[in-house]
Enzyme design. Structure first.
Site, PDB file in Angstrom:
ATOM      1  N   HIS A 149      15.044 -21.097  35.003  1.00  0.00           N
ATOM      2  CA  HIS A 149      14.685 -20.463  33.729  1.00  0.00           C
ATOM      3  C   HIS A 149      14.304 -19.018  33.995  1.00  0.00           C
ATOM      4  O   HIS A 149      13.648 -18.721  35.004  1.00  0.00           O
ATOM      5  CB  HIS A 149      13.521 -21.185  33.051  1.00  0.00           C
ATOM      6  CG  HIS A 149      13.839 -22.608  32.754  1.00  0.00           C
ATOM      7  ND1 HIS A 149      14.659 -22.967  31.705  1.00  0.00           N
ATOM      8  CD2 HIS A 149      13.507 -23.743  33.403  1.00  0.00           C
ATOM      9  CE1 HIS A 149      14.802 -24.285  31.718  1.00  0.00           C
ATOM     10  NE2 HIS A 149      14.121 -24.785  32.732  1.00  0.00           N
ATOM     11  N   ILE A 150      14.676 -18.180  33.074  1.00  0.00           N
ATOM     12  CA  ILE A 150      14.313 -16.764  33.162  1.00  0.00           C
ATOM     13  C   ILE A 150      12.815 -16.607  32.911  1.00  0.00           C
ATOM     14  O   ILE A 150      12.104 -15.930  33.639  1.00  0.00           O
ATOM     15  CB  ILE A 150      15.130 -15.959  32.124  1.00  0.00           C
ATOM     16  CG1 ILE A 150      16.610 -16.026  32.483  1.00  0.00           C
ATOM     17  CG2 ILE A 150      14.627 -14.516  32.040  1.00  0.00           C
ATOM     18  CD1 ILE A 150      17.539 -15.549  31.365  1.00  0.00           C
ATOM     19  N   SER A 151      12.349 -17.250  31.855  1.00  0.00           N
ATOM     20  CA  SER A 151      10.934 -17.136  31.473  1.00  0.00           C
ATOM     21  C   SER A 151      10.120 -18.231  32.154  1.00  0.00           C
ATOM     22  O   SER A 151      10.664 -19.239  32.621  1.00  0.00           O
ATOM     23  CB  SER A 151      10.805 -17.253  29.950  1.00  0.00           C
ATOM     24  OG  SER A 151      11.215 -18.535  29.508  1.00  0.00           O
ATOM     25  N   HIS A 196      14.786 -29.265  27.283  1.00  0.00           N
ATOM     26  CA  HIS A 196      13.617 -29.940  26.711  1.00  0.00           C
ATOM     27  C   HIS A 196      13.994 -31.130  25.828  1.00  0.00           C
ATOM     28  O   HIS A 196      13.106 -31.826  25.351  1.00  0.00           O
ATOM     29  CB  HIS A 196      12.804 -28.931  25.885  1.00  0.00           C
ATOM     30  CG  HIS A 196      12.667 -27.593  26.553  1.00  0.00           C
ATOM     31  ND1 HIS A 196      12.053 -27.441  27.772  1.00  0.00           N
ATOM     32  CD2 HIS A 196      13.117 -26.345  26.206  1.00  0.00           C
ATOM     33  CE1 HIS A 196      12.103 -26.163  28.131  1.00  0.00           C
ATOM     34  NE2 HIS A 196      12.752 -25.479  27.202  1.00  0.00           N
ATOM     35  N   ARG A 204       8.120 -26.495  25.434  1.00  0.00           N
ATOM     36  CA  ARG A 204       8.919 -26.024  26.586  1.00  0.00           C
ATOM     37  C   ARG A 204       8.346 -26.524  27.915  1.00  0.00           C
ATOM     38  O   ARG A 204       8.900 -26.257  28.981  1.00  0.00           O
ATOM     39  CB  ARG A 204       8.997 -24.494  26.607  1.00  0.00           C
ATOM     40  CG  ARG A 204       9.721 -23.909  25.419  1.00  0.00           C
ATOM     41  CD  ARG A 204       9.863 -22.388  25.547  1.00  0.00           C
ATOM     42  NE  ARG A 204      10.034 -21.793  24.239  1.00  0.00           N
ATOM     43  CZ  ARG A 204      11.204 -21.695  23.592  1.00  0.00           C
ATOM     44  NH1 ARG A 204      12.315 -22.121  24.153  1.00  0.00           N
ATOM     45  NH2 ARG A 204      11.260 -21.142  22.392  1.00  0.00           N
ATOM     46  N   ASP A 250      21.638 -37.432  32.057  1.00  0.00           N
ATOM     47  CA  ASP A 250      22.540 -38.483  32.532  1.00  0.00           C
ATOM     48  C   ASP A 250      23.750 -37.886  33.251  1.00  0.00           C
ATOM     49  O   ASP A 250      24.231 -38.447  34.247  1.00  0.00           O
ATOM     50  CB  ASP A 250      23.010 -39.357  31.360  1.00  0.00           C
ATOM     51  CG  ASP A 250      21.907 -40.240  30.798  1.00  0.00           C
ATOM     52  OD1 ASP A 250      20.862 -40.391  31.463  1.00  0.00           O
ATOM     53  OD2 ASP A 250      22.087 -40.777  29.685  1.00  0.00           O
ATOM     54  N   TYR A 257      13.299 -12.229  27.571  1.00  0.00           N
ATOM     55  CA  TYR A 257      14.418 -12.482  28.484  1.00  0.00           C
ATOM     56  C   TYR A 257      14.956 -11.224  29.168  1.00  0.00           C
ATOM     57  O   TYR A 257      15.848 -11.332  30.020  1.00  0.00           O
ATOM     58  CB  TYR A 257      15.545 -13.200  27.723  1.00  0.00           C
ATOM     59  CG  TYR A 257      15.103 -14.544  27.177  1.00  0.00           C
ATOM     60  CD1 TYR A 257      14.752 -15.577  28.034  1.00  0.00           C
ATOM     61  CD2 TYR A 257      15.007 -14.771  25.801  1.00  0.00           C
ATOM     62  CE1 TYR A 257      14.326 -16.800  27.544  1.00  0.00           C
ATOM     63  CE2 TYR A 257      14.587 -15.993  25.294  1.00  0.00           C
ATOM     64  CZ  TYR A 257      14.243 -17.001  26.179  1.00  0.00           C
ATOM     65  OH  TYR A 257      13.806 -18.216  25.696  1.00  0.00           O
ATOM     66  N   ASN A 264      20.903 -23.234  34.056  1.00  0.00           N
ATOM     67  CA  ASN A 264      19.915 -22.889  33.026  1.00  0.00           C
ATOM     68  C   ASN A 264      20.385 -23.592  31.755  1.00  0.00           C
ATOM     69  O   ASN A 264      21.273 -23.103  31.048  1.00  0.00           O
ATOM     70  CB  ASN A 264      19.820 -21.382  32.817  1.00  0.00           C
ATOM     71  CG  ASN A 264      18.670 -21.031  31.864  1.00  0.00           C
ATOM     72  OD1 ASN A 264      18.144 -21.899  31.158  1.00  0.00           O
ATOM     73  ND2 ASN A 264      18.288 -19.764  31.835  1.00  0.00           N
TER      74      ASN A 264
HETATM   75  C1  DQA Z   1      15.064 -20.616  28.968  1.00  0.00           C
HETATM   76  C2  DQA Z   1      13.777 -21.246  28.427  1.00  0.00           C
HETATM   77  C3  DQA Z   1      14.084 -22.244  27.332  1.00  0.00           C
HETATM   78  O1  DQA Z   1      12.875 -22.816  26.827  1.00  0.00           O
HETATM   79  C4  DQA Z   1      14.788 -21.561  26.183  1.00  0.00           C
HETATM   80  O2  DQA Z   1      15.139 -22.508  25.187  1.00  0.00           O
HETATM   81  C5  DQA Z   1      15.968 -20.763  26.613  1.00  0.00           C
HETATM   82  C6  DQA Z   1      15.899 -19.997  27.861  1.00  0.00           C
HETATM   83  C7  DQA Z   1      14.788 -19.528  30.015  1.00  0.00           C
HETATM   84  O3  DQA Z   1      15.707 -19.189  30.744  1.00  0.00           O
HETATM   85  O4  DQA Z   1      13.681 -19.000  30.087  1.00  0.00           O
HETATM   86  O5  DQA Z   1      16.957 -20.668  25.913  1.00  0.00           O
HETATM   87  O6  DQA Z   1      15.825 -21.637  29.599  1.00  0.00           O
END
Ligand code: DQA
Length: 145
Positions: A102-104, A82, A113, A89, A26, A76
């Site tokens: 998402h960062i990753s 997931h 994921r 909803d 991250y 985010n």
């Molecule tokens: C995340 C990716 C998710 O799978 C993970 O649970 C996170 C961060 C991301 O920003 O990459 O907490 O949302």
């Protein structure tokens, strides 16, 4: 009321630990750094930031952002992405558009994921560009007429 478009940047569980949490995934930037950077990049927007570790907090924030003043929500949802039917909803229940970020690159990580329960009710998904993912999503709302 401000005439500048307002964007809510809403972060889910464990993102308050950015900079400490798994920096190899991250990065080193903290949530406060992220917020400061976005404010500097988008001086013409009214940016609001919230982070919640609970589904309830995120749902309440989504409901509260269902206003004409809010141009969009950058979400985010972290691990809830997931798993959370209730978050999906909540997004479906509001008119304000939501971009999932998402960062990753979640698709290059564990298979659990690879599923997003919220993507289908969001306007778009941006993943894998580090904190730049947020900047791209905010830019999307800033550029909208
Ligand atoms: C995340 C990716 C998710 O799978 C993970 O649970 C996170 C961060 C991301 O920003 O990459 O907490 O949302």
């Amino acid at each position: 009321m401000s005439s500048r478009p307002a964007v809510l940047v809403l972060n889910g569980p464990n993102l308050n630990r950015l900079g400490i949490r798994e920096p190899e995934i991250y990065g080193a930037m903290t949530l406060a750094d992220l917020e400061t950077g976005l404010r500097a990049d988008f001086p013409d927007l009214t940016l609001r930031f919230e982070q919640h570790n609970s589904e309830a907090g995120l749902i309440d924030a989504l409901h509260a952002a269902d206003t004409v003043e809010t141009a969009g929500i950058v979400l985010n949802a972290a691990g809830y992405t997931h798993t959370s039917v209730v978050l999906r909803d909540a997004i479906s229940s509001i008119s304000t558009p939501v971009v999932e970020v998402h960062i990753s690159n979640v698709y290059a990580r564990e298979s659990f994921r690879h599923t997003s329960l919220i993507a289908a009710v969001c306007s778009g998904v941006i993943a894998g560009f580090g904190v730049e993912s947020y900047r791209m999503a905010v830019r999307h709302f800033a550029d909208r007429p």
